[in-house]
Design an enzyme around this catalytic site. Sequence first.
Site, short mmCIF file in Angstrom:
data_model
loop_
_atom_site.label_atom_id
_atom_site.label_comp_id
_atom_site.label_asym_id
_atom_site.label_seq_id
_atom_site.Cartn_x
_atom_site.Cartn_y
_atom_site.Cartn_z
N GLN A 260 0.81 -1.21 0.00
CA GLN A 260 0.00 0.00 0.00
C GLN A 260 0.85 1.26 0.00
O GLN A 260 0.47 2.28 -0.58
CB GLN A 260 -0.94 0.01 1.20
CG GLN A 260 -2.08 -0.97 1.08
CD GLN A 260 -2.87 -0.77 -0.21
OE1 GLN A 260 -3.54 0.23 -0.39
NE2 GLN A 260 -2.79 -1.73 -1.11
N HIS A 263 1.63 2.94 -3.37
CA HIS A 263 0.61 3.65 -4.15
C HIS A 263 0.97 5.11 -4.38
O HIS A 263 0.56 5.71 -5.38
CB HIS A 263 -0.75 3.58 -3.44
CG HIS A 263 -1.57 2.41 -3.87
ND1 HIS A 263 -2.07 2.28 -5.13
CD2 HIS A 263 -1.98 1.31 -3.20
CE1 HIS A 263 -2.76 1.15 -5.23
NE2 HIS A 263 -2.72 0.54 -4.08
N GLU A 327 -9.35 2.56 5.16
CA GLU A 327 -9.82 2.10 3.85
C GLU A 327 -9.69 0.57 3.77
O GLU A 327 -10.63 -0.13 3.44
CB GLU A 327 -9.01 2.76 2.74
CG GLU A 327 -9.36 2.28 1.35
CD GLU A 327 -8.37 2.74 0.30
OE1 GLU A 327 -8.73 2.71 -0.89
OE2 GLU A 327 -7.22 3.09 0.65
N HIS A 328 -8.48 0.08 4.05
CA HIS A 328 -8.22 -1.36 4.08
C HIS A 328 -7.82 -1.76 5.50
O HIS A 328 -6.99 -1.10 6.12
CB HIS A 328 -7.07 -1.74 3.15
CG HIS A 328 -7.27 -1.31 1.72
ND1 HIS A 328 -6.65 -0.19 1.19
CD2 HIS A 328 -8.01 -1.85 0.73
CE1 HIS A 328 -7.00 -0.07 -0.08
NE2 HIS A 328 -7.83 -1.05 -0.39
N ASP A 361 -7.91 -5.95 -4.36
CA ASP A 361 -7.61 -4.99 -5.42
C ASP A 361 -7.93 -5.55 -6.79
O ASP A 361 -8.24 -4.79 -7.72
CB ASP A 361 -6.13 -4.59 -5.36
CG ASP A 361 -5.91 -3.34 -4.53
OD1 ASP A 361 -6.89 -2.74 -4.07
OD2 ASP A 361 -4.74 -2.96 -4.33
N HIS A 420 -53.04 19.01 2.38
CA HIS A 420 -52.84 17.56 2.55
C HIS A 420 -54.11 16.91 3.10
O HIS A 420 -54.54 15.85 2.63
CB HIS A 420 -51.67 17.30 3.52
CG HIS A 420 -50.31 17.53 2.91
ND1 HIS A 420 -49.91 18.76 2.44
CD2 HIS A 420 -49.27 16.68 2.71
CE1 HIS A 420 -48.68 18.66 1.99
NE2 HIS A 420 -48.27 17.41 2.14
#
Length: 437
Positions: A260, A263, A327-328, A361, A420
């Site tokens: 990771q 990235h 996230e992960h 992924d 109404h």
Amino acid sequence: MQYFRNIVYWNKLNSNNQKKILLRPILKTNYSIKNTVQKIIEDVKNKGDKALKKYSLLLDKYQDDTFQVLQENISRSSSDISRELKEAIVTAKNNITCFHEAQKPLKIDIETQIGVRCQQIHLPLNSIGIYIPSGIAPLFSTVLMLAIPAQIAGCKKIILCSPPPISKEVLYAAYICGIKKIFQIGGAQAIAALAFGTETIPKVDKIFGPGNTYVTEAKLQVSSIFNGPAIDMLAGPSELLVIADHFANPDFIAADLLSQAEHGISSQVILLTPSEDLAQRVIISINEQLKKLTRLSEILIALKHSTIIITEDLLQCAKISNIYAPEHLIIQTKSPRKILDYIFNASSIFLGSWSPESAGDYASGTNHVLPTYGKSLTNSALGLADFQKRVLVQELTSQGLINLSNTLEILSSAEKLEGHKNAVKVRIDFLKEKYNG
């Protein structure tokens, strides 16, 4: 040389330092980017293809009379890549399809009381745009993650945009997903084209896909304009948190953290463990594995704002993870499902030693388009529901309305909405006259 050695002890930090250690890398607001993107959007909105050609030449050094990829070139992609890669892409497609097919919602059709029928139906979004960024490597996996649920949901029009030249891998992934309208246009100008339409590129109702800061800013701006398109999410830097005990394999953890960190420089990775021995062995493994990786400079920057946190026990690991909302999340413990019971905030979770984040992924079947930057507190991973809209249906019989009318009139009167109340009363009066007359 030891590249990484960041260890902190959670219980030795005061509350302020505990908060600081879990801060993401700062994403600075760049007003220059905002202004540039705003100008591009206005240009494309007003001048259409003429503006697209200008920015394509200026920013991508690409010049062509047409942006659309010919159907024969899409089909030809099947012969342009190796059989081995094609088989791998098809395997990923099959797994992603299987998982997202299972997300088809159950139909709701009930009588809430006699004569009052309520339904919930799901309809596909009419038109969607898929943006696939270019860069160091072609993100053909993202084509699968977006196109497959769109097809299953039944979206009638799927438009794909990607910077020129679009890779043969991206074209093949689009080909096997049945995408026929593909345009070689990238950046903020592609997002603007999808948002408002041009002579060549159709306007869409919702835009999906990641991108650089210009693309992200463009998605934010077009979605904020009245009658502008919806967007999937604003993608931030990738992040991974690992919870591990002394049973975990330090080489596996090191590899996951580095996967990771590569990235980009704003990525962040964190290890939570009550085992100081494991932490030290992970550090040794990280520094050994770093020697074999190519993107060393980017990884080292990412590791500067990454850390290993020594906790009191695994329960404290879970509490810290819930605060961070990653996230992960990888759980490499002797009994990972026991820890899972204490996890409330995470986008995508990987259990056990044999579940690397790489599986999610690419090819396990789950979606890799995920909320980042702590948005897992409230937001979810991309799924079939993002390509559909819920529609509510109700049908009352005359007796059903009679039975419910007193409740409706009392509630509407209490809110001082006489119109109404009247919409109910005129029907009830009609029914009374019909049956009594």
